[in-house]
Design a protein around this motif. Structure first.
Motif: not given
Length: 389
Positions: A254-263
């Motif tokens: 997924s491209d649904c991500r904050p600046p750091t971390g995963g989905p």
């Protein structure tokens, strides 16, 4: 809003709850007064200190927004103001009261309306425990206005900050072998439950699920529940987020991500209420799903050259349960702890002395109950199962 889980059995200090759920709320002295988050309690079958809403017990990414449609102003719980019409509720807070079972936060918007939020943890068992979030608006003006109320919940079930969802009928249980949605969805005026479950952060079959719904009162049913990319929904205008059913918001790709971390998926619950017609009260409920773990069955095979294989399955369907740790014991000693594969099998290669028999145990979790089996020589191998549906 990034992947998180509490590995220690110790819960963070503070909060309130009943042993199944523990809620934490910001006091009036902190930015975001009344913001809350939820962890599993010390008696939760999923284990203690696991995220239900993101934060490891620190509130901040699940919050309330209220739009006064008469004035055009949007009142936000906290300091994340992303549009010119938004105003923080912090200057209007009157009190935050916390007891053993609930928190009550009150705001008073001068010459406009009073606002109350209650977060209540009720019940005594995993089956009957509920976290209920109730918001009430009392318009103090002669000409009362219409309001839009939005809950933004940063679901992070069992360390999976991009959990999946599964719609079902009211009161239905999460069905671990049936399809789930990992793409954005909008559910209009649904009277059912929406199960939220971990899938990608933990290996194998889901380990934990909760159900989110209205309170059961037809008037309390949200106008809309959206499964959204939370990293972007926080910046959308109230009621203005448009879901894309083709957009993956849960899987590792997924491209649904904050600046750091995963989905980073989440839920948006939206209501419209007219203060001239009713008391402008809305509520949503969170509960364990299934209410009690499904029964599981262990089968222990014979020992050959100090090696043996055990298989864990769902009792009702016979389907394999993957990603669960099985503990092999013989001669009074733990010989192996092995995670089941996609076929529900785990093999221990260290069963010295196991020819006289060995035991294998699954500790159980929020989806499947504990199980035990005894194995050894082919003529003495036995089957064992445990847990109640």
């Amino acid at each position: 809003m990034t992947t998180s889980s509490v590995t220690s059995s110790a819960l963070p200090p503070g909060g309130f709850g009943n042993g199944i759920f523990r809620a934490y709320v910001n006091g009036r002295e902190r930015p975001g007064a009344g913001e809350f988050t939820v962890l599993t309690g010390e008696r939760n079958p999923a284990g203690p200190g696991r995220d239900v809403l993101y934060g490891k017990g620190v509130p901040g990414t699940s919050f309330l927004r209220v739009a006064d449609l008469g004035t055009g102003r949007v009142y936000v719980q906290g300091q994340l103001l992303t549009h010119a019409d938004e105003v923080s509720l912090d200057p209007s807070v009157r009190s935050v009261r916390v007891s053993e079972a609930e928190s009550v936060t009150r705001w008073s918007v001068t010459d406009a309306f009073d606002l109350e939020q209650r977060v209540t943890v009720s019940g005594t068992t995993a089956a009957d425990s509920r976290v209920t979030v109730t918001t009430r608006i009392t318009d103090v003006r002669t000409e009362r206005h219409r309001f839009r109320i939005e809950y933004l919940w940063d679901t992070a079930v069992a360390g999976d900050d991009g959990p999946v969802v599964q719609p079902g009928a009211a009161g239905a249980s999460f069905r671990p072998f049936e399809p789930v949605d990992s793409t954005e969805q909008t559910f209009e005026r649904s009277t059912g439950d929406l199960a939220v479950a971990d899938k990608y952060a933990n290996p194998g079959s889901p380990t934990f699920a909760v159900a989110v719904s209205g309170t059961g009162n037809a008037r309390a049913v949200p106008d809309q529940v959206q499964f959204v990319c939370l990293a972007e929904a926080v910046f959308a205008p109230i009621g203005g987020y448009v879901t894309d059913p083709a957009r993956d918001i849960s899987s590792p790709a997924s491209d649904c991500r904050p600046p750091t971390g995963g989905p980073d998926s989440g839920l948006l619950l939206l209501w419209s209420r007219d203060a001239a017609e009713d008391d402008a009260t809305v509520a949503a409920v969170l509960r364990m799903s299934p209410a009690a773990p499904y029964a599981s069955t262990l089968r222990a095979g014979p020992v050959s050259l100090s090696s043996a294989t055990a298989t864990l399955t769902d009792t009702a369907t016979g389907r394999p349960v993957a990603g669960r740790g099985l503990v092999f014991t013989s001669g009074g000693r733990v010989r192996c702890t092995v995670v089941t594969d996609g076929d529900g099998r785990a093999t221990c290669d260290a069963l010295l002395g196991g020819l006289l028999g060995y035991d294998v145990d699954f500790a159980g979790d929020a989806i499947w109950a504990a199980a035990h089996a005894h194995g050894g020589l082919p003529r003495g191998a036995e089957e064992g199962g445990g847990g109640e549906a």
